[in-house]
Structure formats: structure tokens, C-alpha cells
Design a protein around this motif. Structure first.
Motif, PDB file in Angstrom:
ATOM      1  N   UNK A  70       1.177  -1.321  -0.068  1.00 15.90           N
ATOM      2  CA  UNK A  70       0.535   0.192   0.094  1.00 15.90           C
ATOM      3  C   UNK A  70       0.610   1.012  -0.207  1.00 15.90           C
ATOM      4  N   UNK A  71       1.055   1.772  -1.022  1.00 21.84           N
ATOM      5  CA  UNK A  71       1.563   3.619  -0.844  1.00 21.84           C
ATOM      6  C   UNK A  71       0.905   4.533  -0.590  1.00 21.84           C
ATOM      7  N   UNK A  72       1.704   5.440  -0.247  1.00 21.16           N
ATOM      8  CA  UNK A  72       0.923   6.761   1.018  1.00 21.16           C
ATOM      9  C   UNK A  72      -0.092   6.935  -0.398  1.00 21.16           C
ATOM     10  N   UNK A  73      -1.494   7.002   0.221  1.00 21.04           N
ATOM     11  CA  UNK A  73      -2.590   7.786  -0.933  1.00 21.04           C
ATOM     12  C   UNK A  73      -3.226   6.739  -1.304  1.00 21.04           C
ATOM     13  N   UNK A  74      -2.660   5.031  -0.911  1.00 25.55           N
ATOM     14  CA  UNK A  74      -4.085   4.405  -1.601  1.00 25.55           C
ATOM     15  C   UNK A  74      -4.370   3.106   0.107  1.00 25.55           C
ATOM     16  N   UNK A  75      -5.320   2.365  -0.809  1.00 28.92           N
ATOM     17  CA  UNK A  75      -6.056   1.574   0.608  1.00 28.92           C
ATOM     18  C   UNK A  75      -5.474   0.569   1.368  1.00 28.92           C
ATOM     19  N   UNK A  76      -5.307   0.252   2.528  1.00 29.32           N
ATOM     20  CA  UNK A  76      -5.621  -1.190   2.946  1.00 29.32           C
ATOM     21  C   UNK A  76      -7.656  -1.183   3.294  1.00 29.32           C
ATOM     22  N   UNK A  77      -8.460  -2.445   3.129  1.00 32.97           N
ATOM     23  CA  UNK A  77      -9.302  -3.351   2.921  1.00 32.97           C
ATOM     24  C   UNK A  77     -10.097  -3.883   4.187  1.00 32.97           C
TER      25      UNK A  77
END
Length: 344
Positions: A70-77
Motif C-alpha cells: 500500500x503506497x501512501x495515498x492508496x488504501x487497505x481494506x
């Protein structure tokens, strides 16, 4: 005191201490600790991955595992009750810039989400409009859901959905050993479904410190650098890895005793406070139950006055976790005490 606050309370056995005292050691930051290297290799092989990384805590292993995908600015659910969302002090956001969104599991089994609950949250290919989903995190067993085991068939379905969407998967398998013992599903069958896995040695297995993150060799090389950046570069860590190796060889199958003791605890509780819990709903070593109109903190305090230590997991929920330092008689007594408190 019958202390059932957590299975992290376990203390090294005399034989484990002996293994620690006689461990071969080197400087792990240089990759020269043979005992750490053995633990990492054995854990990776056990879970069907190329390489492993010994971390001081499960929280660090989870943060590194999520960071890989998960790169900064993306998300984990993840589940709204997941350890990474509730109990890791916001570290994923604070240290790695990770956005997190959560689902509420609607399956009849606590902590087990329908695949649709997960896929409905995914945000894929939305351009500059919505946060992009990079990974899904699953917890097995699920701590705050009462030690729930994620069924292997369900995990395979989630894996297929994530592959179809191009989304990575991380497993918080801190208590994956308990799922393995409860179901008989091999560790490798769980491990191969995920791009990265964290397993903990300092909970039910009874080692004093440590978790191992496994993934492909390139990812673990990246995680090793980030571990050092976070202050997790340990030196003669073989004394700790030796405890984990001892636990791996001697303490896995005995987790069945903890599961039986959790069931016995629930049975004694149900005898004295009918309707509070169904003992058949206790799958592993964690019992989470509601306290009704009574505040959980008050129930916990009353139990402590009578020699039983529990933890709270909400304003009206308490948790008991069985482990190798509390025997069957102690667990039954704790259930009796809590049942009498809730029935009064």
C-alpha cells in the motif's frame, strides 16, 4: 490471580529458557545470526513463501506487511474490528501514510465477512476521484470477534476476488497456529493464499518476544530495510529466536488444550448465567461476551476482586483468553466466578 487478560502473558518455560541460554548468535542486522536465520527460513517454508523477517512485535510485522503493498495515498481494506485498525496505535497512517477503510461483517459467523462485503468496498481504476484500493487484510483467528477461524473455503473465495481486481492480500495470522490446530488445515494452505503473512510466537506459543513476516524474497529484502528505518534492527536476536524455535517444535499441538479450556470456561459461565454465551460458539482460545446493561469495566473490576483478571474490548464486552500458564482447573474456576457475577 487467574490471569486471562491475554495469551501474551505467557512466560518462557524452563526448557525454553535453556534453549535461549544456549542459542548460537550473531549480528542480525548484518544477517549473521544463525538462529534468527533458521527461524525465518523455517517459518517461510511452513507458510509456503520464499523468505521471512523476524520482527520484535506483531504490530511491526503487520505494518511492514501492509506497507509492502500500500503506497501512501492508496488504501487497505479490513474488518472494522481488525487488530490493524483498532490496536496498532494508528501506526499505518502515522508512519506509512496508509489510508484504511473497513467493512462490517454481515455473515452469521462473527468476524467473517461475505466476499460481497469486501468487493463492494473496492475502489479500482477510479482515476483522480476516489482512493485506490491496493490491499485487503484478513485476520485469522479474529481476536475481537472471539477467536473466530476464517474458513479456508471463504479465504480462497476472497483470494480469487482480489486476484480478479489486482489487489494484494495481507494476513494478520498472529494466532494462525490456533486456526491450524482447530481445523487441521495445514499452515501452508493458509499461507499460500496471501502475498504476505505475519505469524506471532509470543501469544499462544509462549515465546517472550517476536513475530515473523513472510513474503517473496524481494519483498522481504525491502521490508528488512524498512524494519531498520523503524528502529527494529536487532543485533544478537538469536536468544529470542531460539525461544520461538522451541515454541514451534513443542507448543503448537498443545494449543488444543487452550481451546478445550476456553470451552470449559464458557461451559461454567453458561451454567451460572444462562443465555450469556453458547459454549459451542467458542472455536479457539478466546471468549468474548456481552455484559448486558452492566458496564464491562465494572464486571472486570468485580472479577479481579475475586481473583480473576479479564480485559475489556468495548463498553459492554469482556474478553478471556486461555493460555499455557493457566490450567484447566483455573479456567473452570474463572468461568464459575464470572458466571456468578453476571447472574447476580
Amino acid at each position: 490471580m487467574i490471569d486471562l487478560r491475554s495469551d501474551t502473558l505467557t512466560r518462557p518455560t524452563p526448557a525454553m529458557r535453556q534453549a535461549m541460554a544456549s542459542a548460537l548468535v550473531g549480528d542480525d542486522v548484518y544477517g549473521e545470526d544463525p538462529t534468527v536465520n533458521e527461524l525465518e527460513a523455517r517459518t517461510a517454508e511452513l507458510l509456503g513463501h520464499e523468505a521471512g523477517l523476524f520482527c520484535p512485535t506483531g504490530s511491526m510485522a503487520n505494518m511492514l506487511g501492509v506497507w509492502l503493498h500500500v503506497r501512501p495515498g492508496t488504501e487497505v481494506l479490513c474488518d472494522q474490528q481488525a487488530h490493524i485498525a483498532r490496536a496498532e496505535m494508528g501506526g499505518h497512517a502515522v508512519l506509512h501514510g496508509v489510508t484504511m477503510r473497513t467493512w462490517h461483517a454481515t455473515s452469521p459467523t462473527p468476524g467473517v465477512a461475505d466476499v460481497a462485503d469486501i468487493t463492494d468496498l473496492m475502489s479500482i481504476g477510479t482515476g483522480p476521484y476516489l482512493v485506490e484500493t491496493a490491499a485487503v487484510e484478513i485476520e485469522n483467528t479474529h481476536n475481537f470477534a472471539g477467536g473466530t477461524v476464517q474458513p479456508i473455503g471463504h479465504l480462497r473465495a476472497v483470494r480469487q476476488a482480489c486476484q480478479d481486481a489486482g489487489v494484494a492480500m495481507h494476513l494478520d495470522g498472529a494466532r494462525l497456529w490456533n486456526a491450524h490446530v482447530a481445523t487441521g488445515v495445514p499452515m501452508i494452505d493458509y499461507g499460500r493464499l496471501f502475498d504476505s503473512v505475519n505469524v506471532c510466537y509470543s501469544k499462544g506459543l509462549g515465546a517472550p518476544v517476536g513475530s515473523v513476516l513472510v513474503s517473496d524474497a524481494e519483498s522481504i529484502a525491502r521490508a528488512r530495510v524498512q524494519r531498520k528505518r523503524l528502529g527494529g534492527g536487532m543485533r544478537q536476536a538469536g536468544v529470542l529466536a531460539a525461544a520461538a524455535l522451541y515454541a514451534l517444535d513443542h507448543h503448537v499441538t498443545r494449543l488444543a488444550d487452550d481451546h478445550a479450556n476456553a470451552r470449559a470456561f464458557a461451559e461454567q459461565l453458561a451454567l451460572r448465567a444462562p443465555g450469556v454465551i453458547d459454549p459451542e460458539s467458542v472455536p479457539t482460545n478466546i471468549v468474548v461476551l456481552g455484559t448486558g446493561e452492566r458496564p464491562a469495566a465494572g464486571v472486570m473490576a468485580a472479577a479481579r476482586e475475586r481473583g480473576v483478571a479479564l480485559s475489556t474490548v468495548g463498553a459492554s464486552k469482556v474478553r478471556a483468553v486461555t493460555h499455557l500458564d493457566v490450567d484447566a482447573a483455573g479456567c473452570r474456576e474463572a468461568g464459575r466466578v464470572l458466571g456468578e457475577i453476571l447472574a447476580s
